[in-house]
Design a protein around this motif. Structure first.
Motif, short mmCIF file in Angstrom:
data_model
loop_
_atom_site.label_atom_id
_atom_site.label_comp_id
_atom_site.label_asym_id
_atom_site.label_seq_id
_atom_site.Cartn_x
_atom_site.Cartn_y
_atom_site.Cartn_z
N PHE A 17 2.74 7.71 -5.82
CA PHE A 17 1.80 7.19 -6.82
C PHE A 17 0.38 7.12 -6.32
CE2 PHE A 17 3.16 5.26 -10.89
CZ PHE A 17 4.30 6.02 -11.00
N VAL A 18 0.22 6.70 -5.07
CA VAL A 18 -1.15 6.54 -4.56
C VAL A 18 -1.72 7.86 -4.09
CG1 VAL A 18 -2.55 5.35 -2.88
CG2 VAL A 18 -0.59 4.20 -3.86
N LEU A 19 -0.94 8.58 -3.29
CA LEU A 19 -1.51 9.72 -2.56
C LEU A 19 -1.40 11.05 -3.30
CD1 LEU A 19 -0.19 8.66 0.92
CD2 LEU A 19 -2.52 8.49 0.10
N ALA A 20 -0.58 11.12 -4.36
CA ALA A 20 -0.49 12.37 -5.11
C ALA A 20 -0.93 12.19 -6.56
CB ALA A 20 0.93 12.91 -5.07
N ARG A 21 -0.66 11.01 -7.13
CA ARG A 21 -1.08 10.78 -8.52
C ARG A 21 -2.38 9.99 -8.60
NH1 ARG A 21 3.28 11.79 -12.18
NH2 ARG A 21 5.30 11.48 -11.21
N PHE A 22 -2.79 9.41 -7.48
CA PHE A 22 -4.04 8.63 -7.39
C PHE A 22 -4.06 7.45 -8.36
CE2 PHE A 22 -5.02 13.06 -6.26
CZ PHE A 22 -5.10 12.85 -4.92
N LEU A 23 -2.92 6.76 -8.47
CA LEU A 23 -2.86 5.53 -9.25
C LEU A 23 -2.83 4.35 -8.28
CD1 LEU A 23 -0.14 6.56 -11.85
CD2 LEU A 23 -2.55 6.16 -12.33
N GLY A 24 -3.40 3.23 -8.67
CA GLY A 24 -3.36 2.03 -7.83
C GLY A 24 -4.24 2.13 -6.60
N ILE A 25 -5.36 2.84 -6.71
CA ILE A 25 -6.27 2.99 -5.56
C ILE A 25 -6.93 1.65 -5.20
CG2 ILE A 25 -8.40 4.12 -4.79
CD1 ILE A 25 -6.13 6.03 -4.93
N CYS A 26 -7.13 0.81 -6.22
CA CYS A 26 -7.83 -0.46 -5.98
C CYS A 26 -7.12 -1.34 -4.96
CB CYS A 26 -8.04 -1.19 -7.31
SG CYS A 26 -8.69 -2.83 -7.12
N PRO A 27 -5.83 -1.69 -5.16
CA PRO A 27 -5.15 -2.47 -4.11
C PRO A 27 -4.96 -1.65 -2.84
CG PRO A 27 -3.62 -1.90 -5.85
CD PRO A 27 -4.97 -1.52 -6.35
N PHE A 28 -4.84 -0.33 -2.98
CA PHE A 28 -4.64 0.54 -1.81
C PHE A 28 -5.81 0.40 -0.84
CE2 PHE A 28 -5.09 4.91 0.06
CZ PHE A 28 -3.96 4.87 0.84
N LEU A 29 -7.02 0.32 -1.36
CA LEU A 29 -8.18 0.16 -0.49
C LEU A 29 -8.49 -1.31 -0.21
CD1 LEU A 29 -10.56 2.83 -1.98
CD2 LEU A 29 -9.49 2.90 0.26
N GLY A 30 -8.14 -2.18 -1.17
CA GLY A 30 -8.55 -3.58 -1.05
C GLY A 30 -7.67 -4.41 -0.14
N VAL A 31 -6.35 -4.21 -0.19
CA VAL A 31 -5.42 -5.10 0.52
C VAL A 31 -4.79 -4.39 1.70
CG1 VAL A 31 -3.77 -6.94 0.08
CG2 VAL A 31 -4.90 -5.86 -1.83
N SER A 32 -5.50 -3.40 2.28
CA SER A 32 -4.85 -2.62 3.34
C SER A 32 -5.53 -2.82 4.68
CB SER A 32 -4.87 -1.14 2.97
OG SER A 32 -6.20 -0.69 2.81
N LYS A 33 -6.12 -4.01 4.92
CA LYS A 33 -6.77 -4.22 6.21
C LYS A 33 -5.77 -4.60 7.29
CE LYS A 33 -11.53 -4.59 5.17
NZ LYS A 33 -11.88 -5.24 3.91
N LYS A 34 -4.66 -5.24 6.87
CA LYS A 34 -3.65 -5.65 7.84
C LYS A 34 -2.28 -5.18 7.38
CE LYS A 34 -5.61 -9.77 9.91
NZ LYS A 34 -5.78 -11.20 9.68
N VAL A 35 -1.44 -4.77 8.33
CA VAL A 35 -0.10 -4.28 7.98
C VAL A 35 0.70 -5.38 7.28
CG1 VAL A 35 2.07 -3.44 8.93
CG2 VAL A 35 -0.07 -2.57 9.82
N GLU A 36 0.56 -6.60 7.80
CA GLU A 36 1.33 -7.72 7.26
C GLU A 36 1.08 -7.92 5.76
OE1 GLU A 36 1.15 -12.10 8.66
OE2 GLU A 36 1.55 -10.84 10.40
N THR A 37 -0.20 -8.01 5.37
CA THR A 37 -0.50 -8.24 3.95
C THR A 37 -0.13 -7.03 3.12
OG1 THR A 37 -2.75 -7.66 4.53
CG2 THR A 37 -2.33 -9.96 4.06
N SER A 38 -0.24 -5.82 3.70
CA SER A 38 0.09 -4.65 2.90
C SER A 38 1.59 -4.62 2.60
CB SER A 38 -0.34 -3.37 3.61
OG SER A 38 0.47 -3.13 4.71
N ILE A 39 2.41 -5.12 3.54
CA ILE A 39 3.85 -5.19 3.26
C ILE A 39 4.11 -6.18 2.13
CG2 ILE A 39 6.07 -5.93 4.19
CD1 ILE A 39 5.20 -4.80 6.89
N GLY A 40 3.46 -7.34 2.18
CA GLY A 40 3.62 -8.34 1.11
C GLY A 40 3.24 -7.78 -0.24
#
Lengths: 193, 277
Positions: A17-40
């Protein structure tokens, strides 16, 4: 059974969804500073996508289709998904404070996210059956989580690297996201549906 | 047309009713003081109080598990606001700031080797004990700068951490980030500090740093009560530091400094050259 596995693999890797359809880019860039929060965040997305696809499937085939109201699809789906997520948030907060601590804070962020709406609309466009819709939604969520966690891991390492001043912050993040997307394009042709 | 309005309106009505009922039925009771305390806190989630974040601390204070004066970023103001909410009196806690006890930048202190790895002090420290010849000196790769939640730490061009005493809240996050313990907490009222962190013998210190403490005891002889010599390294005795500034001019290595009044002595390295090698 084989078609279900194909749908799952296709949703996770080939049509990520993110890397081929380019949907949900906002949380992909916004909440991806730490592995822990990205898993949540990823877990919350999997959950919301599964619930949303179930509900929108019923809305489509029991309310919209019988009355020939297909053109109301987008607005009806947004309405239902948003109120449903709100409802789930309230119930989780009451029933399980621990789960709410780890998952709940991400729920309002994704109520009307385009990735969630995308799952619901694609389910109908591909005329999936109920079970297929559910598998597709879970696959899409797993794909989103995979992309998030990979990207967060990369960003954690980039933070420690001597990046040229002009590229610091969002610039290098976008370049990295582009490279990650290119890598995922390598999965194209893995599954043919 | 009518079907569309009825359909969408119906969905909306059902959703609204369900949400309304759920809001009543699943309402979670929260201590009203907890929300008030959370609003009074700075909201930086630094963890200096020992709780994972401001909301955790607010809950702990509301439940009476923690005292209301444990928030260093908020300081006295926040402590008083919290005490007001709880209806109790609190003791004044003296504000402390972090001090970098090193002034051996690239121009004054020698490097063992040329480091080209990750821009992180902890990574550099693991490589043969860090690129600096001095075992205690600031590595200057900015781990503390990134750890500081208040933007109070900057790096000089000579790769030396400098703390803005007005912005520092005393949360001690930089102390945790530093692999060499080159930062200490000191009362904000005391401005005179011994800016060295090397316990080596004088002859050895001179080899790698032009501004290192050589343990010569001159400061202690000048103002006995204000200084202690611990294992060849002078330290200001912060409890009786009123006259500590008298030793600034006497220090042969110029490593005693007044951090607020920079003109009290000539700047180190201004007229000297970089050590060879």
């Amino acid at each position: 059974m084989v078609s279900l596995i194909l749908i799952l693999v296709s949703a996770v890797f080939v049509n990520n969804f993110v890397l081929a359809r380019f949907l949900g880019i906002c949380p992909f860039l916004g909440v991806s500073k730490k592995v822990e929060t990205s898993i949540g965040m990823g877990m919350a997305v999997i959950f919301v996508m599964a619930v949303a696809s179930v509900v929108t499937w019923f809305i489509q085939y029991f309310i919209l289709a019988p009355f020939n109201l297909d053109y109301l699809q987008t607005i009806a789906f947004i309405l239902v998904i948003a109120s449903l997520v709100q409802l789930v948030e309230m119930i989780v907060q009451k029933a399980s404070p621990v789960l709410y601590q780890s998952l709940g804070i991400f729920l309002p962020l994704i109520t009307t996210n385009c990735a969630v709406l995308g799952v619901a609309v694609l389910n109908i466009q591909n005329s999936y059956s109920f079970i297929e819709s559910l598998v597709f939604a879970i696959g899409a969520g797993i794909g989103f989580t995979l992309a998030m966690v990979l990207f967060a891991g990369l960003r954690e390492r980039i933070d420690l690297c001597p990046v040229p001043d002009a590229f610091r912050g969002t610039a290098i993040a976008l370049i990295t996201a582009g490279l990650l997307s290119l890598a995922f394009m390598g999965f194209a042709g893995l599954v043919k549906i | 047309m009518l079907a569309a309005v009825a359909c969408l309106g119906g969905i909306g009505l059902v959703a609204a009713t369900a949400l309304g009922i759920a809001a009543k039925k699943f309402a979670v009771e929260v201590d009203p003081r907890e929300a008030a305390i959370l609003a009074a806190l700075p909201g930086v989630n630094c963890g200096a109080c020992g709780e994972p974040g401001c909301s955790g601390y607010a809950r702990a204070v509301a439940e009476g598990r923690l005292a209301p004066n444990l928030c260093p970023p908020g300081g006295q103001q926040t402590a008083e606001a919290l005490a007001d909410i709880l209806g109790i009196k609190i003791k004044v806690k003296e504000p402390a700031v972090a001090v970098v006890i090193c002034q051996g930048g690239d121009n004054l202190a020698r490097q063992k080797y040329h480091y080209l790895g990750l821009e992180d002090c902890n990574a550099a420290q693991k490589l043969a004990g860090g690129p600096k010849s001095c075992p205690g000196g600031c590595l200057g790769l900015g781990s503390c700068v990134r750890a500081c939640l208040f933007g109070a730490i900057t790096m000089t061009p000579e790769h030396l951490a400098v703390i803005d005493r007005d912005k520092c809240t005393g949360c001690e996050q930089c102390l945790k980030a530093c692999p060499r313990q080159v930062m200490i907490m000191a009362p904000k009222t005391v401005t005179t500090h011994v800016l060295c962190n090397s316990h080596d013998k004088g002859a050895e210190v001179r080899k790698y740093c032009q501004v290192g403490c050589i343990g010569c005891n001159i400061c202690k002889k000048t103002v006995p009560e204000a200084y202690t010599i611990d294992n060849l390294l002078a330290r200001v005795n912060y409890a009786q530091a009123d006259n500590a500034a008298l030793a600034i001019a006497k220090c042969p290595m110029k490593c005693i400094r007044d951090l607020v009044d920079n003109n009290s002595a000539e700047k180190p390295g201004s007229d000297e050259t970089v050590p060879a090698g």
